[in-house]
Design an enzyme around this catalytic site. Structure first.
Site, PDB file in Angstrom:
ATOM      1  N   HIS B 105       0.673  -1.357   0.187  1.00 38.59           N
ATOM      2  CA  HIS B 105      -0.047   0.055   0.042  1.00 38.59           C
ATOM      3  C   HIS B 105       0.743   1.209   0.063  1.00 38.59           C
ATOM      4  CE1 HIS B 105      -2.695  -3.130   1.107  1.00 38.59           C
ATOM      5  NE2 HIS B 105      -2.369  -3.523   2.173  1.00 38.59           N
ATOM      6  N   CYS B 106       1.981   1.262  -0.688  1.00 38.36           N
ATOM      7  CA  CYS B 106       3.046   2.441  -0.665  1.00 38.36           C
ATOM      8  C   CYS B 106       3.260   2.922   0.789  1.00 38.36           C
ATOM      9  CB  CYS B 106       2.188   3.456  -1.730  1.00 38.36           C
ATOM     10  SG  CYS B 106       1.753   2.968  -3.152  1.00 38.36           S
TER      11      CYS B 106
END
Lengths: 173, 148
Positions: B105-106
């Protein structure tokens, strides 16, 4: 969308549960790390000297079923192979999982057991899972990492994590 | 612009080279209008209900761990499943028409700290229902069957 059973074949599930040849390889002369920043899969490939039969190992592999199984199958397929044969196999696997037509006739890809990896070509997002270990192998055999001193490995891995090292493993046909 | 010299416009124009994201601005306006037409408290209540229902439903699946258990949570659950990588969960759910997000999720450092790596994440909005969550749970049972 492809059949889920083509992707998660029994062989893949078996190898992902019980990966083969995982551990340090004494006397390895070629080494490289593979890292996929998108999913956090990572591992290292080891292969001993050029012009001698080559044996791949990975330590420690941390990844999804596809990447773990692919790495495990790779170590089995590399046994007894020379560096040139290993590189040829890399290209063959790369073509198979990216859906490139192979030069073999009559639908036989010549991949043997590795043919189970072909299922990922229906799943573009998972192709990198299947090729991660192979790109690390390719780098180990051809890249600068082959002469990387052990003490620098950690730093290289950390650098790779920050910069999305996996992109550097892209094989240009 | 020449090889020798570049002349910059005044602020803020110098930072706006090319065509701005017109479609994005119009889309944002439509989203704001849409949300303004709704009762915000009712939206928050409904999403919180889904969140609680979702938590109970997810924890009914063997091997599921919810990551992030703060009291005030937005309408989503991040989770892991013992022995199954989130990308494998995502692919199997995708097959059943269930879209979740998987991976880092970055946010690699926080994922490493909270979950030791990647997670799966299901988001609940006002357009979701309890039936959607039931389908998610059925899908997760399917994942368990595949990986036996």
């Amino acid at each position: 969308m492809g059949d889920l059973r083509d992707l998660y074949q029994e062989v893949i599930l078996d190898h992902s549960r019980n990966p083969k040849n995982f551990g340090e390889l004494e006397g390895a002369t070629h080494r490289a790390e593979g890292y996929n920043p998108l999913c956090g899969d990572q591992g290292r490939s080891r292969a001993p000297a050029r012009r001698r039969p080559c044996l791949g190992h990975q330590v420690p592999w941390k990844g999804c079923a596809i990447s773990t199984a692919s790495a495990s199958l790779m170590t089995e397929a590399l046994k007894g192979k020379t560096v040139d044969e290993a590189l040829a196999l890399f290209r063959k696997v790369h073509d198979a999982v990216t859906g490139q037509p192979t030069d073999e006739l009559h639908g036989d890809s010549g991949l043997g057991k590795l043919a189970v990896l072909e299922g990922v070509k229906q799943y573009p997002l998972r192709v990198k899972c299947a090729t991660l270990a192979w790109h690390a192998l390719h780098n180990a055999l051809t890249g600068n990492d082959a002469t990387l001193p052990l003490r620098n490995e950690r730093a290289a891995l950390e650098r790779g994590m920050r910069h999305g090292r996996e992109d550097r493993h892209e094989f240009v046909d | 612009v020449t090889f020798e010299k570049t002349t910059y416009n005044e602020l803020p124009y110098k930072f706006e080279a090319g065509t701005p994201d017109i479609a994005g601005a119009i889309g944002l306006g439509a989203a704001v209008d849409y949300l303004n037409a709704l009762d915000r408290n009712a939206v928050a209540r409904y999403e919180h209900e889904l969140l609680e229902y979702g938590q109970e439903a997810l924890l009914s699946v063997p091997g599921i761990r919810i990551v992030g258990t703060a009291r005030e949570k937005a309408g989503l659950h991040s989770f892991t499943m013992d022995g199954v990588h989130p990308h494998d969960i995502g692919t199997i759910l995708d097959h059943e028409g269930i879209a979740i997000r998987t991976g880092h999720h970055c946010a690699q450092p926080v994922m490493d700290k909270l979950a030791g790596g990647a997670t799966a994440r299901a988001s609940f909005g006002i357009y979701n229902t309890r039936e959607d969550i039931d389908r998610l749970v059925d899908g997760l049972h399917h994942v368990r069957r595949v990986f036996g």
